[in-house]
Write a protein that holds these residues in place. Structure first.
Motif, short mmCIF file in Angstrom:
data_model
loop_
_atom_site.label_atom_id
_atom_site.label_comp_id
_atom_site.label_asym_id
_atom_site.label_seq_id
_atom_site.Cartn_x
_atom_site.Cartn_y
_atom_site.Cartn_z
N ASN A 5 0.83 -1.19 0.00
CA ASN A 5 0.00 0.00 0.00
C ASN A 5 0.88 1.25 0.00
O ASN A 5 1.44 1.64 1.01
N LYS A 6 1.02 1.88 -1.17
CA LYS A 6 1.85 3.07 -1.29
C LYS A 6 1.10 4.35 -0.97
O LYS A 6 1.68 5.41 -0.90
N LYS A 7 -0.21 4.26 -0.77
CA LYS A 7 -1.00 5.46 -0.46
C LYS A 7 -0.73 5.98 0.94
O LYS A 7 -0.79 7.17 1.18
N VAL A 8 -0.45 5.08 1.86
CA VAL A 8 -0.24 5.49 3.25
C VAL A 8 0.92 6.47 3.39
O VAL A 8 0.76 7.53 4.00
N PRO A 9 2.11 6.22 2.82
CA PRO A 9 3.18 7.21 2.94
C PRO A 9 2.83 8.57 2.31
O PRO A 9 3.20 9.61 2.82
N LYS A 10 2.08 8.56 1.21
CA LYS A 10 1.69 9.81 0.56
C LYS A 10 0.73 10.60 1.46
O LYS A 10 0.83 11.81 1.56
N VAL A 11 -0.19 9.90 2.10
CA VAL A 11 -1.13 10.55 3.00
C VAL A 11 -0.40 11.13 4.20
O VAL A 11 -0.63 12.26 4.61
N VAL A 12 0.53 10.36 4.75
CA VAL A 12 1.30 10.83 5.91
C VAL A 12 2.15 12.04 5.51
O VAL A 12 2.20 13.04 6.24
N ALA A 13 2.79 11.98 4.35
CA ALA A 13 3.60 13.11 3.90
C ALA A 13 2.73 14.34 3.70
O ALA A 13 3.12 15.46 4.07
N SER A 14 1.56 14.17 3.14
CA SER A 14 0.64 15.30 2.94
C SER A 14 0.22 15.90 4.27
O SER A 14 0.16 17.12 4.42
N LEU A 15 -0.08 15.04 5.23
CA LEU A 15 -0.47 15.52 6.56
C LEU A 15 0.67 16.28 7.23
O LEU A 15 0.44 17.31 7.88
N VAL A 16 1.89 15.80 7.07
CA VAL A 16 3.05 16.48 7.66
C VAL A 16 3.18 17.88 7.05
O VAL A 16 3.42 18.86 7.76
N VAL A 17 3.02 18.00 5.75
CA VAL A 17 3.12 19.30 5.08
C VAL A 17 2.01 20.24 5.59
O VAL A 17 2.27 21.39 5.91
N ILE A 18 0.79 19.73 5.67
CA ILE A 18 -0.33 20.55 6.13
C ILE A 18 -0.12 21.02 7.57
O ILE A 18 -0.32 22.19 7.89
N VAL A 19 0.31 20.14 8.44
CA VAL A 19 0.55 20.49 9.84
C VAL A 19 1.68 21.52 9.93
O VAL A 19 1.58 22.50 10.69
N THR A 20 2.73 21.33 9.15
CA THR A 20 3.85 22.28 9.16
C THR A 20 3.39 23.67 8.73
O THR A 20 3.75 24.68 9.35
N ILE A 21 2.60 23.74 7.68
CA ILE A 21 2.08 25.03 7.21
C ILE A 21 1.21 25.67 8.27
O ILE A 21 1.33 26.86 8.55
N CYS A 22 0.33 24.89 8.87
CA CYS A 22 -0.58 25.43 9.90
C CYS A 22 0.19 25.95 11.11
O CYS A 22 -0.17 26.98 11.68
N LEU A 23 1.24 25.24 11.50
CA LEU A 23 2.02 25.68 12.65
C LEU A 23 2.90 26.88 12.32
O LEU A 23 3.20 27.69 13.20
N SER A 24 3.31 27.01 11.07
CA SER A 24 4.17 28.12 10.66
C SER A 24 3.40 29.41 10.41
O SER A 24 3.96 30.50 10.53
N TYR A 25 2.15 29.31 10.05
CA TYR A 25 1.34 30.47 9.66
C TYR A 25 1.36 31.60 10.70
O TYR A 25 1.66 32.75 10.34
N LEU A 72 -3.91 37.31 12.14
CA LEU A 72 -4.20 36.00 11.56
C LEU A 72 -5.25 36.06 10.45
O LEU A 72 -5.15 35.37 9.44
N GLU A 73 -6.26 36.89 10.64
CA GLU A 73 -7.33 36.99 9.64
C GLU A 73 -6.89 37.73 8.39
O GLU A 73 -7.30 37.39 7.29
N LYS A 74 -6.08 38.74 8.54
CA LYS A 74 -5.71 39.60 7.41
C LYS A 74 -4.29 39.32 6.90
O LYS A 74 -3.79 40.04 6.05
N GLY A 75 -3.70 38.29 7.41
CA GLY A 75 -2.29 38.01 7.13
C GLY A 75 -1.86 37.97 5.69
O GLY A 75 -0.82 38.49 5.33
N PHE A 76 -2.63 37.33 4.85
CA PHE A 76 -2.22 37.21 3.46
C PHE A 76 -2.88 38.26 2.56
O PHE A 76 -2.82 38.16 1.34
N SER A 77 -3.48 39.24 3.18
CA SER A 77 -4.07 40.34 2.40
C SER A 77 -2.95 41.12 1.72
O SER A 77 -1.84 41.21 2.23
N ASN A 78 -3.25 41.68 0.58
CA ASN A 78 -2.24 42.47 -0.11
C ASN A 78 -2.22 43.92 0.36
O ASN A 78 -1.51 44.74 -0.19
N LYS A 79 -2.99 44.22 1.40
CA LYS A 79 -3.03 45.58 1.95
C LYS A 79 -1.72 45.88 2.68
O LYS A 79 -1.21 45.04 3.42
N LYS A 80 -1.23 47.09 2.48
CA LYS A 80 -0.07 47.54 3.24
C LYS A 80 -0.57 48.37 4.40
O LYS A 80 -1.55 49.10 4.28
#
Length: 128
Positions: A5-25, A72-80
């Motif tokens: 089952n090669k799907k499990v490592p892909k799912v785990v890798a995807s979850l790791v990326v998502i968690v990393t992004i969420c924690l870094s935001y 957090l809400e306006k973080g990625f807004s293009n407003k200066k």
């Protein structure tokens, strides 16, 4: 019969990326806020009155309540926007910018001493 089952490592890798992004935001958004503060010249706040200026105080309970939510809400807004720590303003500047309590939001020559997100959202949308 062996299952491969090669799907499990892909799912785990995807979850790791998502968690990393969420924690870094939050850290990235805080960095953007501090960068806006570093690049704001307190003697030249009025140079661009259509740009939102956020005046805060470190340790202010109202600021601690509203600014993280705003960042957090306006973080990625293009407003200066400009950020100023009130401790860097003279008493004359505090009076000039109508800083009665922090946070104070300044736009188009008017100051708003508020934590009302509806008002802050409207100011954010109007800011250029």
């Amino acid at each position: 019969m062996k299952k491969n089952n090669k799907k499990v490592p892909k799912v785990v890798a995807s979850l790791v990326v998502i968690v990393t992004i969420c924690l870094s935001y939050p850290g990235i958004m805080y960095y953007n806020f501090k960068n806006a503060e570093r690049s704001t010249d307190v003697n030249n706040i009025d140079a661009n009155p259509q740009r939102l200026t956020i005046i805060y105080r470190k340790g202010c309970s109202r600021c601690k309540k509203i600014l993280p939510k705003l960042i957090l809400e306006k973080g990625f807004s293009n407003k200066k926007y400009q950020v100023v720590n009130a401790k860097n303003l003279s008493p004359d500047q505090l009076e000039k910018y109508d800083v009665e309590i922090t946070p104070t939001f300044r736009l188009n020559g008017e100051s708003y001493n508020t934590t009302n997100m509806k008002i802050i959202d409207k100011l954010w949308k109007t800011s250029k």
